[in-house]
Design an enzyme around this catalytic site. Structure first.
Site, mmCIF file in Angstrom:
data_model
loop_
_atom_site.group_PDB
_atom_site.id
_atom_site.type_symbol
_atom_site.label_atom_id
_atom_site.label_comp_id
_atom_site.label_asym_id
_atom_site.label_seq_id
_atom_site.Cartn_x
_atom_site.Cartn_y
_atom_site.Cartn_z
ATOM 1 N N GLY A 170 0.818 -1.214 0.000
ATOM 2 C CA GLY A 170 0.000 0.000 0.000
ATOM 3 C C GLY A 170 0.847 1.258 0.000
ATOM 4 N N TYR A 216 11.916 -1.767 -6.540
ATOM 5 C CA TYR A 216 10.990 -0.910 -5.781
ATOM 6 C C TYR A 216 11.670 0.381 -5.338
ATOM 7 N N CYS A 229 4.573 -8.498 1.367
ATOM 8 C CA CYS A 229 4.254 -9.280 0.164
ATOM 9 C C CYS A 229 5.523 -9.639 -0.608
ATOM 10 N N GLU A 250 -0.710 -23.325 2.769
ATOM 11 C CA GLU A 250 0.292 -23.094 1.717
ATOM 12 C C GLU A 250 1.650 -23.686 2.118
ATOM 13 N N GLY A 298 -4.983 -23.403 10.414
ATOM 14 C CA GLY A 298 -5.685 -24.017 9.276
ATOM 15 C C GLY A 298 -6.017 -23.001 8.216
ATOM 16 N N ILE A 329 -1.858 -19.368 5.347
ATOM 17 C CA ILE A 329 -0.415 -19.626 5.443
ATOM 18 C C ILE A 329 -0.155 -21.082 5.806
ATOM 19 N N GLU A 382 10.624 3.578 5.973
ATOM 20 C CA GLU A 382 10.601 2.106 6.012
ATOM 21 C C GLU A 382 11.656 1.616 6.997
ATOM 22 N N ARG A 404 -7.502 -26.138 14.956
ATOM 23 C CA ARG A 404 -8.589 -26.250 15.924
ATOM 24 C C ARG A 404 -9.958 -26.399 15.251
HETATM 25 P P1 FAD Z 1 3.103 -4.555 4.310
HETATM 26 O O1 FAD Z 1 3.277 -5.066 2.932
HETATM 27 O O2 FAD Z 1 3.129 -5.465 5.442
HETATM 28 O O3 FAD Z 1 4.075 -3.329 4.473
HETATM 29 C C1 FAD Z 1 4.201 -2.665 5.686
HETATM 30 C C2 FAD Z 1 5.606 -2.097 5.758
HETATM 31 O O4 FAD Z 1 5.666 -1.185 6.858
HETATM 32 C C3 FAD Z 1 6.663 -3.152 6.035
HETATM 33 O O5 FAD Z 1 7.688 -3.040 5.071
HETATM 34 C C4 FAD Z 1 7.182 -2.817 7.433
HETATM 35 O O6 FAD Z 1 8.559 -3.085 7.588
HETATM 36 C C5 FAD Z 1 6.913 -1.332 7.491
HETATM 37 N N1 FAD Z 1 6.758 -0.774 8.846
HETATM 38 C C6 FAD Z 1 6.002 -1.261 9.858
HETATM 39 N N2 FAD Z 1 6.046 -0.428 10.908
HETATM 40 C C7 FAD Z 1 6.843 0.610 10.539
HETATM 41 C C8 FAD Z 1 7.264 1.800 11.180
HETATM 42 N N3 FAD Z 1 6.855 2.109 12.405
HETATM 43 N N4 FAD Z 1 8.099 2.629 10.514
HETATM 44 C C9 FAD Z 1 8.516 2.334 9.263
HETATM 45 N N5 FAD Z 1 8.133 1.233 8.612
HETATM 46 C C10 FAD Z 1 7.307 0.386 9.242
HETATM 47 N N6 FAD Z 1 -1.524 -11.510 -0.148
HETATM 48 C C11 FAD Z 1 -1.944 -11.795 -1.405
HETATM 49 O O7 FAD Z 1 -2.715 -11.010 -1.975
HETATM 50 N N7 FAD Z 1 -1.512 -12.919 -2.054
HETATM 51 C C12 FAD Z 1 -0.653 -13.793 -1.488
HETATM 52 O O8 FAD Z 1 -0.293 -14.812 -2.091
HETATM 53 C C13 FAD Z 1 -0.204 -13.529 -0.169
HETATM 54 N N8 FAD Z 1 0.667 -14.361 0.439
HETATM 55 C C14 FAD Z 1 1.119 -14.054 1.677
HETATM 56 C C15 FAD Z 1 2.003 -14.940 2.282
HETATM 57 C C16 FAD Z 1 2.474 -14.687 3.548
HETATM 58 C C17 FAD Z 1 3.451 -15.652 4.191
HETATM 59 C C18 FAD Z 1 2.062 -13.507 4.229
HETATM 60 C C19 FAD Z 1 2.588 -13.205 5.600
HETATM 61 C C20 FAD Z 1 1.176 -12.619 3.643
HETATM 62 C C21 FAD Z 1 0.689 -12.896 2.363
HETATM 63 N N9 FAD Z 1 -0.225 -12.050 1.735
HETATM 64 C C22 FAD Z 1 -0.666 -12.341 0.481
HETATM 65 C C23 FAD Z 1 -0.733 -10.837 2.403
HETATM 66 C C24 FAD Z 1 0.023 -9.590 1.898
HETATM 67 O O9 FAD Z 1 1.410 -9.776 2.069
HETATM 68 C C25 FAD Z 1 -0.434 -8.360 2.686
HETATM 69 O O10 FAD Z 1 -1.841 -8.259 2.621
HETATM 70 C C26 FAD Z 1 0.184 -7.084 2.127
HETATM 71 O O11 FAD Z 1 1.591 -7.140 2.159
HETATM 72 C C27 FAD Z 1 -0.298 -5.874 2.935
HETATM 73 O O12 FAD Z 1 0.323 -4.706 2.465
HETATM 74 P P2 FAD Z 1 0.512 -3.435 3.429
HETATM 75 O O13 FAD Z 1 0.970 -2.326 2.554
HETATM 76 O O14 FAD Z 1 -0.689 -3.234 4.234
HETATM 77 O O15 FAD Z 1 1.640 -3.841 4.438
HETATM 78 P P1 NDP Z 2 -5.674 -16.897 8.745
HETATM 79 O O1 NDP Z 2 -6.538 -15.940 9.451
HETATM 80 O O2 NDP Z 2 -5.939 -17.239 7.336
HETATM 81 O O3 NDP Z 2 -5.685 -18.269 9.562
HETATM 82 C C1 NDP Z 2 -5.354 -18.318 10.917
HETATM 83 C C2 NDP Z 2 -5.509 -19.743 11.389
HETATM 84 O O4 NDP Z 2 -5.010 -19.846 12.713
HETATM 85 C C3 NDP Z 2 -6.964 -20.219 11.424
HETATM 86 O O5 NDP Z 2 -6.991 -21.567 11.073
HETATM 87 C C4 NDP Z 2 -7.337 -20.019 12.889
HETATM 88 O O6 NDP Z 2 -8.316 -20.904 13.329
HETATM 89 C C5 NDP Z 2 -6.031 -20.377 13.572
HETATM 90 N N1 NDP Z 2 -5.877 -19.778 14.873
HETATM 91 C C6 NDP Z 2 -6.016 -18.491 15.228
HETATM 92 N N2 NDP Z 2 -5.746 -18.327 16.541
HETATM 93 C C7 NDP Z 2 -5.429 -19.557 17.019
HETATM 94 C C8 NDP Z 2 -5.066 -20.034 18.293
HETATM 95 N N3 NDP Z 2 -4.975 -19.226 19.332
HETATM 96 N N4 NDP Z 2 -4.819 -21.336 18.429
HETATM 97 C C9 NDP Z 2 -4.925 -22.197 17.381
HETATM 98 N N5 NDP Z 2 -5.260 -21.793 16.132
HETATM 99 C C10 NDP Z 2 -5.508 -20.483 15.960
HETATM 100 O O7 NDP Z 2 -4.210 -16.356 8.971
HETATM 101 P P2 NDP Z 2 -2.804 -16.705 8.326
HETATM 102 O O8 NDP Z 2 -1.826 -16.483 9.398
HETATM 103 O O9 NDP Z 2 -2.846 -18.032 7.642
HETATM 104 O O10 NDP Z 2 -2.659 -15.586 7.211
HETATM 105 C C11 NDP Z 2 -2.861 -14.208 7.539
HETATM 106 C C12 NDP Z 2 -3.522 -13.481 6.422
HETATM 107 O O11 NDP Z 2 -2.580 -13.220 5.381
HETATM 108 C C13 NDP Z 2 -4.638 -14.234 5.720
HETATM 109 O O12 NDP Z 2 -5.858 -14.158 6.401
HETATM 110 C C14 NDP Z 2 -4.684 -13.568 4.391
HETATM 111 O O13 NDP Z 2 -5.444 -12.386 4.499
HETATM 112 C C15 NDP Z 2 -3.228 -13.231 4.141
HETATM 113 N N6 NDP Z 2 -2.618 -14.254 3.277
HETATM 114 C C16 NDP Z 2 -3.075 -14.390 2.008
HETATM 115 C C17 NDP Z 2 -2.572 -15.354 1.181
HETATM 116 C C18 NDP Z 2 -3.094 -15.488 -0.203
HETATM 117 O O14 NDP Z 2 -3.743 -14.571 -0.678
HETATM 118 N N7 NDP Z 2 -2.829 -16.601 -0.884
HETATM 119 C C19 NDP Z 2 -1.525 -16.267 1.627
HETATM 120 C C20 NDP Z 2 -1.108 -16.040 2.992
HETATM 121 C C21 NDP Z 2 -1.648 -15.070 3.761
HETATM 122 P P3 NDP Z 2 -9.882 -20.561 13.178
HETATM 123 O O15 NDP Z 2 -10.197 -20.642 11.732
HETATM 124 O O16 NDP Z 2 -10.521 -21.614 13.986
HETATM 125 O O17 NDP Z 2 -10.051 -19.186 13.735
#
Ligand code: FAD
Ligand code: NDP
Length: 450
Positions: free
Chosen positions: A16, A99, A43, A181, A175, A178, A35, A198
């Site tokens: 964003g 970037y 991302c 995946e 579940g 993440i 940053e 859970r």
């Molecule tokens: P971010 O991309 O998280 O950017 C926030 C930035 O702010 C970071 O660089 C951080 O270092 C910086 N920051 C934080 N606090 C401060 C501060 N105080 N001062 C300066 N800098 C700071 N989304 C998808 O659409 N498709 C996917 O396949 C997907 N896969 C994912 C896989 C994983 C493992 C994870 C964790 C997320 C995934 N997501 C995916 C979600 C996606 O990454 C996020 O929704 C997206 O990055 C959010 O963008 P953002 O701009 O809100 O924040």
């Molecule tokens: P999610 O919210 O997708 O899943 C969290 C999981 O953790 C759920 O199964 C939840 O269970 C479980 N959980 C939460 N709290 C507890 C607890 N205290 N004890 C045991 N289990 C718990 O989060 P992720 O961390 O997988 O990913 C974060 C977000 O990042 C996603 O929601 C998505 O928005 C984004 N993302 C997107 C991707 C994509 O677009 N392909 C890939 C990866 C991330 P329950 O369902 O029962 O609440």
């Protein structure tokens, strides 16, 4: 001209923050982005991109096995995890450079360090004060860990992307996106994965048939799914760990990955000094235009905990620039946001689940198809694809399209356009299929599920 140093300061150069800063600069504003880690954000550095590269890497395991059915014999197959991680990291370095260049070429000042609001117009970074007319908070989120004895022994997705070596055994807790995946990646690479969740099955909130189809295929591929199970405690046992589960079973493992959701990065930002309100989970409260409780402070992306996906953070950023800097009030549209889960097999989905559609629209028709994709026949692979359409009976409008199977993220993007345009089932039926493909099934489904 105002007395402030910049027109806009953005906190966070993730999905964003980068988009908003670049567009604001292109619109002629004086922009700085702060940053604290790597430009590109979650991302690019710790999420979508490295994850997808590992998904590609892991999928070769099946592709290479399947090639035998197509006449190939490959001797001396070997896999080098360290080489994959190094290649992935080289790509991330390249992207970080891209970037940074995008920002600098557009005249955005990049300030390295952690930013904090000192007051409603002042951002402090490493003891320096920078002022701006408008402030955008785009600080994203971070992994959230539950309070379980021994939680200090676990890793999150951040570390799992950079393991020095592959473990033999791994427990993945959660579940959601993440968890499934990463279970797919590590299972395909030969790690014995036990996934502890859970819920009654994976991916709460997704369509029930999608959840069931993915769980079935994951189990077939070797993931040991332990549903309705929670971790009671974790203990170190020499070089491995003992994980005690509900039901009093204890399992030994080499690595524990927690993927139990993410929390907004709002702590320590000085929000209270500026008067910016947050909700009980720490998400910054915004209106439909992403404006916070303070007139000239805005927030987009995961820190607002709306729909936590990269294209949504980017969409909110673009709407912010139009609204706040170009006098064109624009709200992000949250209906029909497509999403994909890069599980193995992957999921593509857009629109309502069957349960949501029944609740909101009453009478619906459901079309469901399960079949073995052509590619799997010669490969001898017992993996089935599932496709599902949900149609409002009164209007014939397609309310939801869901798919579990190879290429479903690629296939569903186009169907998201159709739903955005309000396509009807009759229009789906009138569309000529592409043959032979799996995707053609979505325009040739004729039998309603009774
Ligand atoms: P971010 O991309 O998280 O950017 C926030 C930035 O702010 C970071 O660089 C951080 O270092 C910086 N920051 C934080 N606090 C401060 C501060 N105080 N001062 C300066 N800098 C700071 N989304 C998808 O659409 N498709 C996917 O396949 C997907 N896969 C994912 C896989 C994983 C493992 C994870 C964790 C997320 C995934 N997501 C995916 C979600 C996606 O990454 C996020 O929704 C997206 O990055 C959010 O963008 P953002 O701009 O809100 O924040
Ligand atoms: P999610 O919210 O997708 O899943 C969290 C999981 O953790 C759920 O199964 C939840 O269970 C479980 N959980 C939460 N709290 C507890 C607890 N205290 N004890 C045991 N289990 C718990 O989060 P992720 O961390 O997988 O990913 C974060 C977000 O990042 C996603 O929601 C998505 O928005 C984004 N993302 C997107 C991707 C994509 O677009 N392909 C890939 C990866 C991330 P329950 O369902 O029962 O609440």
């Amino acid at each position: 001209m105002t007395a402030h140093d910049f027109d806009l300061i953005t906190l966070g150069a993730g999905s964003g923050g980068v988009r908003a800063s670049r567009l604001a600069a292109q619109a002629g504003r004086r922009v700085a982005v702060v940053e604290e880690s790597r430009v590109g954000g979650t991302c690019v550095m710790r999420g979508c991109v490295p994850k997808k590269l590992l998904v590609y890497g892991a999928h070769f395991a099946e592709d290479l096995t399947d090639s035998f059915g197509y006449g190939w014999s490959i001797e001396g197959l070997d896999f080098d995890w360290a080489r994959l991680v190094a290649a992935k990291n080289a790509e991330l370095n390249r992207l970080e450079g891209v970037y940074n260049r995008i920002l600098r070429d557009n005249g955005v000042t990049v300030i390295e360090g952690r930013g904090r609001l000192a007051d409603a117009h002042t951002v402090m970074v490493a003891g320096e004060a920078y002022t701006a007319d408008t402030i955008l908070i785009a600080t994203g989120g971070r992994p959230s860990l539950p309070d379980v004895p021994g939680i200090e022994h676990v890793v999150t997705s951040n570390e799992a992307l950079d393991l020095m070596q592959l473990p033999e055994r791994m427990v993945i807790v959660g579940g959601g996106y993440i968890a499934v995946e990463f279970a797919g990646i590590f299972n395909a690479l030969g790690v014995k994965v036990i996934q502890v969740l859970r819920g009654d099955t994976v991916l709460r909130g997704f369509d029930q048939d999608v959840r069931a189809a993915l769980a079935e295929e994951m189990v077939k591929k070797g993931v040991d799914l332990r549903c309705e199970t929670v971790v009671r405690s974790i203990e170190r046992a020499g070089r491995s760990y003992s994980v005690r589960l509900s039901g009093d079973e204890t399992i030994e493992t080499d690595l524990i990955l927690y993927a139990t959701g993410r929390s907004p990065n709002s702590a320590g930002l000085g929000l209270e000094s500026a008067g910016v309100a947050v909700d009980a989970n720490g998400a910054i409260v915004v209106d439909e235009y992403s404006r916070t409780s303070v007139e000239h402070i805005w927030a987009v992306g995961d820190v607002t905990d709306r729909v936590n996906l990269t294209p949504v953070a980017i969409g909110e950023a673009m709407a912010f620039v139009k609204t706040a800097l170009q006098g064109l009030p624009t709200a992000m549209a949250y209906d029909n946001i497509p999403s994909a889960v890069f599980s193995q097999p992957p999921i593509g989905t857009v629109g309502l689940t069957e349960a949501e559609a029944r609740q909101r629209h009453g009478c619906i028709d459901v079309y469901l198809s399960r079949f073995k994709p052509m590619r799997n026949i010669l490969a001898g692979r017992d993996e089935r694809t599932m496709m599902k359409l949900i149609v409002e009976r009164s209007s014939d409008r397609v309310l939801g399209v869901h798919m579990v199977g190879p290429d479903s993220p690629e296939i569903l993007q186009g169907f998201a356009v159709a739903l955005k345009c309000g396509a009807t089932k009759a229009q789906f039926d009138a569309t000529v299929g592409i043959h032979p493909s799996a995707a053609e099934e979505l325009v040739t489904m004729r039998d309603k599920r009774s």
